[in-house]
Scaffold this active site. Structure first.
Site, PDB file in Angstrom:
ATOM      1  N   HIS A 230      -1.052   5.688   6.731  1.00  0.00           N
ATOM      2  CA  HIS A 230      -0.237   6.055   5.566  1.00  0.00           C
ATOM      3  C   HIS A 230       0.484   7.633   5.507  1.00  0.00           C
ATOM      4  CE1 HIS A 230      -1.979   2.067   4.896  1.00  0.00           C
ATOM      5  NE2 HIS A 230      -1.610   1.977   4.079  1.00  0.00           N
TER       6      HIS A 230
ATOM      7  N   SER B  70       0.919  -1.269   0.018  1.00  0.00           N
ATOM      8  CA  SER B  70      -0.035   0.378  -0.617  1.00  0.00           C
ATOM      9  C   SER B  70       0.761   0.897   0.075  1.00  0.00           C
ATOM     10  CB  SER B  70      -1.159   0.035   0.950  1.00  0.00           C
ATOM     11  OG  SER B  70       0.054  -0.353   2.486  1.00  0.00           O
TER      12      SER B  70
END
Length: 265
Positions: free
Chosen positions: A248, A41
């Site tokens: 993230h 990711s």
């Protein structure tokens, strides 16, 4: 008779020709790059928004460092196969086929999911300090004892498929600023443990990368001062919705954090 003006003209013409040749060679080299972006990711750009419609649950973003680099450099070919949630086995089973003998540039982040990134963060956010420390310890033990062999398999497969490629393995940043302020967040004990886990993971990855003869690109210094709880200019999401984008890099983290480090590697 020596003619200074003519000599200058000849010299200038030679210089222009040399610069033209250099420019042409550089352009040819750039045009000859065949780039494949693998990984999880962090390479797909989860958290950075603007996801490609054909990427589905992999959530590949046009704001990911790989996509940004491709747009800026116009390689001859670009294959973007990084995917949210990917582990080393996913790279071997689902992504490695994108590589060819003609591939000249490869990038990836991998290993965080193998070591239990998501479950560790969930425990640290919802559990006690001792729960968090235990979860981090489990993740670190996995990273030190099991992950090296898995990384070696991935790196060996990349080298076998694309023996002439320049391979850049990107690291993971610290998530938290110790002592920083968050209105809602975890304490410094948990923050320090999570950052320590990132250090352990990066240390393991960098060692295996060196053994493979690849390049390790460390992003921790670049992200310093932009971690969660580090101020207004934060390059990482805290707990957010959609939940899979939590912890993230946001679009700034990709463009100002990962992209320059990759570009210089």
């Amino acid at each position: 008779m020596f003619r200074p003006a003519r000599a200058l003209s000849v010299a200038a013409t030679a210089a222009v020709l040399a610069m033209t040749t250099l420019f042409t060679a550089s352009s040819a080299n750039a045009a000859g790059v065949n780039y494949v972006a693998l990984g999880d990711s962090y390479s797909a750009g989860v958290g950075a928004g603007n996801y490609l419609s054909d990427s589905g649950s992999c959530k590949r973003s046009t704001n990911a460092y790989a996509y940004l680099w491709s747009n800026a450099n116009s390689p001859s070919s670009f294959s973007f196969v990084a995917c949210s949630g990917a582990r080393t086995g996913d790279v071997l089973n689902s992504q490695i086929s994108a590589l060819k003998s003609s591939t000249t540039l490869v990038s990836l982040t991998i290993g965080g999911n193998d070591a239990g990134f998501s479950s560790t963060m969930q425990t640290c956010v919802l559990g006690s300090d001792s729960d968090c420390l235990n979860a981090v310890n489990t993740a670190e033990n996995y990273a030190v004892n099991t992950l090296p062999g898995q990384l070696d398999q991935v790196y060996s497969a990349i080298k076998s498929k694309s023996p002439n490629a320049h391979v850049v393995v990107m690291g993971y940043p610290h998530l938290y600023q110790i002592g920083g302020y968050c209105l809602f967040g975890i304490g410094d004990t948990k923050r320090a443990a999570i950052n320590e886990a990132a250090d352990t993971l990066d240390s393991v990855i960098s060692k295996e990368v060196a053994n493979a003869g690849f390049t390790f690109a460390d992003v921790r210094d670049t992200f310093a001062g932009h971690e969660i709880c580090g101020g207004l200019d934060t390059w990482l999401h805290s707990t957010t919705w959609p939940i899979d984008e939590s912890y993230h890099p946001n679009s700034s983290g990709q463009a100002d954090g990962y992209l320059p480090v990759f570009s210089q590697s």
